[in-house]
Design an enzyme around this catalytic site. Sequence first.
Site, mmCIF file in Angstrom:
data_model
loop_
_atom_site.group_PDB
_atom_site.id
_atom_site.type_symbol
_atom_site.label_atom_id
_atom_site.label_comp_id
_atom_site.label_asym_id
_atom_site.label_seq_id
_atom_site.Cartn_x
_atom_site.Cartn_y
_atom_site.Cartn_z
ATOM 1 N N ASP A 219 -74.593 -32.048 33.969
ATOM 2 C CA ASP A 219 -73.457 -31.749 33.032
ATOM 3 C C ASP A 219 -74.008 -30.907 33.180
ATOM 4 O O ASP A 219 -73.636 -30.020 32.025
ATOM 5 C CB ASP A 219 -73.025 -32.568 31.829
ATOM 6 C CG ASP A 219 -72.558 -31.905 31.146
ATOM 7 O OD1 ASP A 219 -71.288 -31.317 31.603
ATOM 8 O OD2 ASP A 219 -72.009 -32.750 30.582
ATOM 9 N N HIS A 223 -73.929 -21.035 29.369
ATOM 10 C CA HIS A 223 -72.465 -20.392 28.795
ATOM 11 C C HIS A 223 -74.797 -18.660 28.698
ATOM 12 O O HIS A 223 -75.411 -19.158 28.628
ATOM 13 C CB HIS A 223 -72.844 -20.435 26.970
ATOM 14 C CG HIS A 223 -71.735 -21.468 26.730
ATOM 15 N ND1 HIS A 223 -70.954 -21.655 27.114
ATOM 16 C CD2 HIS A 223 -71.889 -23.126 27.286
ATOM 17 C CE1 HIS A 223 -70.238 -22.981 27.291
ATOM 18 N NE2 HIS A 223 -71.156 -23.696 26.635
#
Length: 324
Positions: A219, A223
Amino acid sequence: MILAVAPLVDMHVHLREPGGEHKETILTGTAAAVAGGFGAVACMPNTDPVLDSPELIERVCRAKAHCAVYPIACISIGQFGRRLTNFGLLRRAGAVAVSDDGKTVEDEDLMRFALLSAADHGLAVISHCEPETEICERDITLAEETNSRLHIAHVSLRSTVEVIRSAKKRGVHVTAETCPHYLLGSAHGAVNPPLASEEDRAALCAALKDDTIDVIASDHAPHTAAEKEADPSLCGFIGLETSVGAVLTALYHTRLMSAADIFRKMRETPAAILGIPVPQGEIVVDTDVPWTPQKFVSMSSNCAFTGVMLRGRVAVCQPTLLPD
Ligand SMILES: [Zn+2]
């Protein structure tokens, strides 16, 4: 121990392209994948714009990359949860599965149609379940009703494990994945689903061992530091470069699973679920070397295990790209 094995498959990554190229690109994300021992990744469609058209799927397939990239297309147009995308065209364009990952398909009828249509086109349906156990239970009922195939993304709770275990006993065609940060439980920062209790963590490890959970996927969710600072609730971790180390630390060095059984859940099983070939080439894994993740090949560095001592690391990865 030094192991030479075939490169791994990560069936749940976010490469952020198109639209999030300041966090990661297909090129940088696949460089991180190769550094982590992966020869193939399947990327989620919640980009900007979302991957709901054959043109966008083709664009991802054509992009320059360091390993094989298999796009996952949206279940619903715009991920709005109202109308199904055209699974046939998306499949022909190169999609290997469908998912509205990041969002739950709220409409039960839409999810039923998605399962039926995906079965017709030989596509896996990957469900992002929120609330986790409740939606997992609903989707298992739908898969059972329609005799179709379902894959549950990022399982984090014992209660979800129990629902999947009982469904498998009844013969439902359900598979599931969990992620390294739920197994090691030492992560910092926000992730969705959030890290749960020690009891949940132990249940996930046991579920991998008894094959209730079939797959380990990172996953990988990049960011930038500035974005994280502005909004600490921004969810997710990068994981491609630390996946092997975290999983060996959680499952192999605790003597829960053999390295062969662990790598099966990171190669053959996800490849079979997606219907893709197992990557060719070789990775060399030092199963014992201690290391602390600090610097990353990924463009982002929001790692769950920064400063955490891991044992086991990919020393060399040389995936062989299949000719187009
Ligand atoms: Zn998700």
